[in-house]
Write a protein that holds these residues in place. Structure first.
Motif, mmCIF file in Angstrom:
data_model
loop_
_atom_site.group_PDB
_atom_site.id
_atom_site.type_symbol
_atom_site.label_atom_id
_atom_site.label_comp_id
_atom_site.label_asym_id
_atom_site.label_seq_id
_atom_site.Cartn_x
_atom_site.Cartn_y
_atom_site.Cartn_z
ATOM 1 N N TRP A 135 -14.559 -22.885 -30.693
ATOM 2 C CA TRP A 135 -13.513 -24.064 -30.423
ATOM 3 C C TRP A 135 -13.793 -25.340 -30.909
ATOM 4 C CZ3 TRP A 135 -8.983 -24.686 -28.946
ATOM 5 C CH2 TRP A 135 -8.512 -25.974 -28.323
ATOM 6 N N GLN A 193 -11.623 -15.003 -28.586
ATOM 7 C CA GLN A 193 -10.614 -14.815 -27.514
ATOM 8 C C GLN A 193 -10.612 -16.187 -26.885
ATOM 9 O OE1 GLN A 193 -11.985 -11.498 -25.526
ATOM 10 N NE2 GLN A 193 -11.123 -9.966 -27.167
ATOM 11 N N ASP A 194 -11.691 -16.873 -26.356
ATOM 12 C CA ASP A 194 -11.674 -18.143 -25.778
ATOM 13 C C ASP A 194 -10.825 -19.259 -26.418
ATOM 14 O OD1 ASP A 194 -12.648 -20.506 -23.416
ATOM 15 O OD2 ASP A 194 -13.629 -21.196 -25.533
ATOM 16 N N LYS A 211 -7.223 -18.418 -26.128
ATOM 17 C CA LYS A 211 -6.603 -18.990 -24.839
ATOM 18 C C LYS A 211 -6.098 -20.431 -24.851
ATOM 19 C CE LYS A 211 -9.149 -15.619 -22.076
ATOM 20 N NZ LYS A 211 -10.297 -15.487 -21.155
ATOM 21 N N ARG A 212 -7.053 -21.345 -25.638
ATOM 22 C CA ARG A 212 -7.205 -22.541 -25.398
ATOM 23 C C ARG A 212 -6.073 -23.404 -26.606
ATOM 24 N NH1 ARG A 212 -13.137 -24.270 -24.778
ATOM 25 N NH2 ARG A 212 -12.592 -26.275 -24.328
ATOM 26 N N MET A 232 -2.588 -11.517 -27.902
ATOM 27 C CA MET A 232 -2.463 -12.817 -27.824
ATOM 28 C C MET A 232 -1.560 -13.040 -26.236
ATOM 29 S SD MET A 232 -3.826 -14.941 -30.182
ATOM 30 C CE MET A 232 -2.960 -16.239 -30.141
ATOM 31 N N GLU A 263 -1.598 -11.234 -23.833
ATOM 32 C CA GLU A 263 -2.470 -11.117 -22.743
ATOM 33 C C GLU A 263 -3.551 -12.064 -22.564
ATOM 34 O OE1 GLU A 263 -6.400 -8.381 -22.372
ATOM 35 O OE2 GLU A 263 -4.547 -7.337 -23.467
ATOM 36 N N LEU A 264 -3.964 -12.695 -23.461
ATOM 37 C CA LEU A 264 -4.910 -13.827 -23.412
ATOM 38 C C LEU A 264 -4.332 -14.859 -22.974
ATOM 39 C CD1 LEU A 264 -7.024 -13.190 -26.772
ATOM 40 C CD2 LEU A 264 -7.927 -12.720 -24.579
ATOM 41 N N ARG A 265 -3.239 -15.318 -23.387
ATOM 42 C CA ARG A 265 -2.636 -16.469 -22.965
ATOM 43 C C ARG A 265 -1.529 -16.442 -21.810
ATOM 44 N NH1 ARG A 265 -2.907 -20.437 -26.770
ATOM 45 N NH2 ARG A 265 -0.869 -21.163 -26.593
ATOM 46 N N GLU A 266 -1.588 -15.143 -21.308
ATOM 47 C CA GLU A 266 -0.864 -15.059 -19.953
ATOM 48 C C GLU A 266 0.553 -15.276 -19.747
ATOM 49 O OE1 GLU A 266 -3.176 -16.958 -17.000
ATOM 50 O OE2 GLU A 266 -4.730 -15.124 -16.865
ATOM 51 N N CYS A 267 1.089 -15.016 -21.015
ATOM 52 C CA CYS A 267 2.634 -15.301 -21.336
ATOM 53 C C CYS A 267 3.154 -13.726 -21.990
ATOM 54 C CB CYS A 267 2.668 -16.398 -22.323
ATOM 55 S SG CYS A 267 2.064 -16.013 -24.119
#
Length: 265
Positions: free
Chosen positions: A170, A198-199, A202-203, A240, A242-246
């Motif tokens: 990051w 993956q972190d 998400k960010r 993506m 799934e990871l970003r919850e969208c």
């Protein structure tokens, strides 16, 4: 609609598609992948990269020399600027630094000598990008500090670009974004071992990421280990989401809009 922001269409094994380039593109269309950036890794092969972009309205290309191609011809700034003149060429690269592949088996002195040509070639690409006002496509592997330092020293933020197939942390992502660079996620983001990446996925802000295949390499789960192709960028989009919850549709929309903005499409 999805965009494969980084693929090597000239390297894909067309025997998987009855030896027809059009079949590969049609397979991608069936997977909702409708645009492609075919990336150059050596100038000797540039005509094969440029031709599909000239033949198809939805294919674009870049020009550059990969940082592991020591034995390829290394163009001058002026030569890169000339090669980048066709309107189908929308970026400079793939360029950057690679300490991982290039220095295997070398001692410390040999490593320094080996990296110097990479540094020089990297600067050449940045200078050509600024002249042409075309974004950079950056490859960086185990060279975080030097990559950011050279980008700063050469004022690469004037044109920006993309950190392709991002595998860093990051902190590195933030430094790159501060220099006007986007972060691109490949099939690696779907690997179970890629927790740090993956972190980052998400960010990263919604207006600062792209998705890619890097075909024919790095096929995403569930195709890992098989030859990659542009159609598989849909699996990157699904991961993506799934990871970003969208939603998948959100990833498609955001990544395509970001591609358009970065490359002035």
């Amino acid at each position: 609609m999805l965009t494969d922001s980084h693929c090597h269409l000239d390297k894909v094994d067309l025997s998987l598609f009855d030896n027809k380039f059009e079949n590969m593109i049609n397979a991608a269309h069936e997977a909702d992948v409708n645009r492609f950036l075919c990336v150059c890794i050596d100038t000797e092969n540039f005509p094969k990269v440029l031709k599909p972009a000239q033949d198809f309205d939805n294919i674009y290309c870049s020009v550059g020399v990969h940082p592991t191609h020591k034995d390829s011809y290394h163009p001058t700034v002026e030569e890169l600027v000339e090669l980048a003149k066709p309107e189908e060429v929308i970026a400079i690269g793939e360029t950057g630094l690679d300490n991982f592949h290039s220095n295997k088996g070398l001692d410390e002195g040999e490593e320094a000598e080996n990296m110097q040509w990479q540094h020089d070639l990297f600067r050449t690409h940045i200078r050509a990008a600024i002249i042409t006002q075309k974004p950079l496509i950056i490859h960086t592997r185990e060279a975080r500090e030097d990559t950011i330092r050279i980008l700063k020293e050469e004022n690469a933020q004037k044109v920006g670009g993309v950190m392709h197939c991002f595998v860093e942390d990051w902190e590195m992502a933030q430094k790159a974004m501060d220099l006007n660079f986007y972060i691109s996620f490949s099939g690696i983001v779907s690997f179970n071992s890629a927790k740090e990446l993956q972190d980052v996925a998400k960010r990263v802000p919604a207006d600062k990421y792209l998705i890619e295949t890097d075909s024919p390499w790095l096929a995403p789960v569930p195709k890992r280990g098989k030859p990659n192709q542009p159609a598989y960028v849909k699996y990157v989009a699904e991961k993506m989401a799934e990871l970003r919850e969208c939603s998948y549709e959100t990833i498609a929309k955001e990544s395509t809009e970001n591609f358009n903005r970065l490359f002035k499409i």
